[in-house]
Write an enzyme that holds these catalytic residues in place. Structure first.
Site, PDB file in Angstrom:
ATOM      1  N   HIS A 404       0.806  -1.216   0.000  1.00 16.87           N
ATOM      2  CA  HIS A 404       0.000   0.000   0.000  1.00 16.87           C
ATOM      3  C   HIS A 404       0.844   1.273   0.000  1.00 16.87           C
ATOM      4  O   HIS A 404       0.322   2.370  -0.216  1.00 16.87           O
ATOM      5  CB  HIS A 404      -0.954   0.001   1.204  1.00 16.87           C
ATOM      6  CG  HIS A 404      -2.306   0.565   0.897  1.00 16.87           C
ATOM      7  ND1 HIS A 404      -2.501   1.558  -0.027  1.00 16.87           N
ATOM      8  CD2 HIS A 404      -3.532   0.276   1.392  1.00 16.87           C
ATOM      9  CE1 HIS A 404      -3.787   1.856  -0.088  1.00 16.87           C
ATOM     10  NE2 HIS A 404      -4.436   1.094   0.749  1.00 16.87           N
ATOM     11  N   ASP A 408      -2.073   1.957  -4.840  1.00 14.50           N
ATOM     12  CA  ASP A 408      -3.347   2.355  -4.236  1.00 14.50           C
ATOM     13  C   ASP A 408      -4.410   1.307  -4.536  1.00 14.50           C
ATOM     14  O   ASP A 408      -4.309   0.545  -5.514  1.00 14.50           O
ATOM     15  CB  ASP A 408      -3.805   3.706  -4.775  1.00 14.50           C
ATOM     16  CG  ASP A 408      -2.865   4.838  -4.379  1.00 14.50           C
ATOM     17  OD1 ASP A 408      -2.231   4.711  -3.319  1.00 14.50           O
ATOM     18  OD2 ASP A 408      -2.757   5.817  -5.140  1.00 14.50           O
TER      19      ASP A 408
END
Length: 432
Positions: A404, A408
């Site tokens: 992450h 995204d």
């Protein structure tokens, strides 16, 4: 006779130590020149060590699983006559032995004494420890005598490992076969007691230790998230069957070459997926070439050989590489360069794939893709006539885990949706 000290050589740039994976020789064994006597592991490569001399092994550096520093003693070999000069010159100088630590000495003088002077005497004399008295057999529990049962029932209970004192007897107080059956059924659910396996301790060494370290580092450093989507692969399976029917002497296609080809066609629009993140330097490298890691289960544990430039290979070339690399990983012949440089990994458990997976990222890559099991299920399908009907279709879930910090959620979802479109319209996979 002379002693030859074989020190751990430098077998890789930047390697400070190596792990003892397997000794092929032990102290007292003879070894021939160029004969392999131990396997050492650095990073993901296992390197056999060969003896430069003939002789008898007098000393080894440690047990399997121990780490040996570069330049320190690995083995001492007794040779006849003098050590050849060329061998002596090539051998690294022995590393100086470290001074014994205080805590090691303290362990040696730990004896059952009443004061310090007795301990000093014990250390100086270094006596043989007195043998411990033989253990006294534990007495039979008193309640065993109160258990009423026939010899046949007692024998059966003993074979099954059942304590008859735990079995509820019949009304007359005597345990019968039916009471034993009821106890077994209640406690195991199958009408037979499972044998208790003894505890087993197994040292975590070699590839298994590397896997543990890599997986722990991945979960510790990477904020994972996973996304799962369902794909209708009915038409893809039809295409695969057609290709296999006319393959000639080409290898049989599994779904993996088709999946990798579809991934490679999708990645140019999503370069953040095919990337590596150097978190120490704070640099993300988005790769143009797709070096596809392929998780393979072996007897030594999980290994990830890499298909270099997968985007430039056709279906049959991918099938050949998948088979070749999987065999090399399983039989231990994979080269170091075949285990490095991956930019994205696919992990598949085949028919054991489950409904969905949340695979752990192969650091420093930033994503890993997991196809799951193909399942036939009824689903609503709209035909070319616009009529909706129920058909039996082949469905497969695709999982992706991402870093992450780099990827995204929108990017991951968009990538999988684009991949889904290709898998559900497989003719597009074969179009340049």
């Amino acid at each position: 006779m002379a002693k030859f000290v074989f020190n751990m050589p430098d077998i890789g740039e930047g390697i400070a130590e190596a792990e003892i994976v397997q000794w092929h020789k032990k102290v007292g064994d003879t070894v021939k020149e160029d004969e392999e006597f131990v396997d050492m592991m650095t990073d993901k490569a296992t390197v056999p060590m060969e003896s430069p001399v003939d002789g008898k092994i007098l000393e080894i550096a440690g047990e399997e699983g121990d780490m040996v520093s570069i330049g320190s003693m690995l083995v001492v070999i007794e040779v006849e006559g003098e050590v050849p000069e060329d061998v002596a010159e090539e051998a690294p100088a022995p590393a100086p032995a470290p001074a014994p630590k205080a805590e090691v000495v303290e362990e040696r003088i730990e004896v059952e004494t009443s004061d310090a002077s007795d301990a000093d005497d014990a250390l100086a004399a270094d006596p043989e420890p007195e043998p411990l008295p033989a253990p006294t057999p534990a007495p039979e529990p008193k309640h065993q005598a109160k258990v009423l049962a026939t010899p046949a029932v007692r024998k059966r209970a003993k074979e099954l490992g059942v304590d008859l004192s735990q079995v509820k007897p019949s009304e007359e107080g005597r345990i019968r076969h039916g009471d034993l059956d009821q106890f077994l059924s209640y406690n195991s659910g199958y009408g037979a007691a499972a044998k208790t396996r003894e505890d087993e301790e197994k040292k975590v060494i070699g590839m298994r230790r590397r896997i543990a370290e890599n997986m722990a580092a991945s979960k510790r450093n990477i904020p994972h998230f996973s996304y799962v989507e369902e794909c209708d692969v009915t038409d893809l399976e039809v295409l695969r069957a057609q290709l296999n029917a006319s393959r000639g002497d080409k290898p049989k296609l599994t779904i993996l070459p088709l999946l990798i080809t579809a991934i490679c066609k999708t990645l140019p629009d999503y370069p953040m997926i095919n990337a590596r993140y150097d978190d120490e330097a704070g640099v993300v490298t988005r790769h143009g070439a797709v070096n596809m890691g392929m998780a393979a289960q072996t007897d030594a544990g999980l290994m990830v050989p890499v298909i270099k430039n997968a985007q430039a290979k056709n279906l049959w070339q991918l099938a050949n590489e998948i088979s070749r690399l999987a065999d090399a990983a399983r039989n231990g012949t994979a080269k170091k360069e075949e285990m490095e440089g991956g930019t994205l990994t696919v992990t598949s458990l085949g028919p054991l794939g489950g409904v969905a997976t949340t695979p752990v990222i192969n650091r420093p890559e930033v994503a890993i893709i997991g196809p799951n099991r193909i399942i036939e299920r009824p689903m609503y399908v709209t035909g070319s006539d616009g009529v909706e009907r129920i058909e039996k279709r082949k469905l497969m879930n695709i999982s992706i885990s991402c870093d992450h910090r780099v990827v995204d959620g929108w990017d991951a979802a968009s990538f999988i949706q684009a991949l889904k479109k290709l898998l559900e319209t497989p003719a597009l996979i074969l179009v340049d």
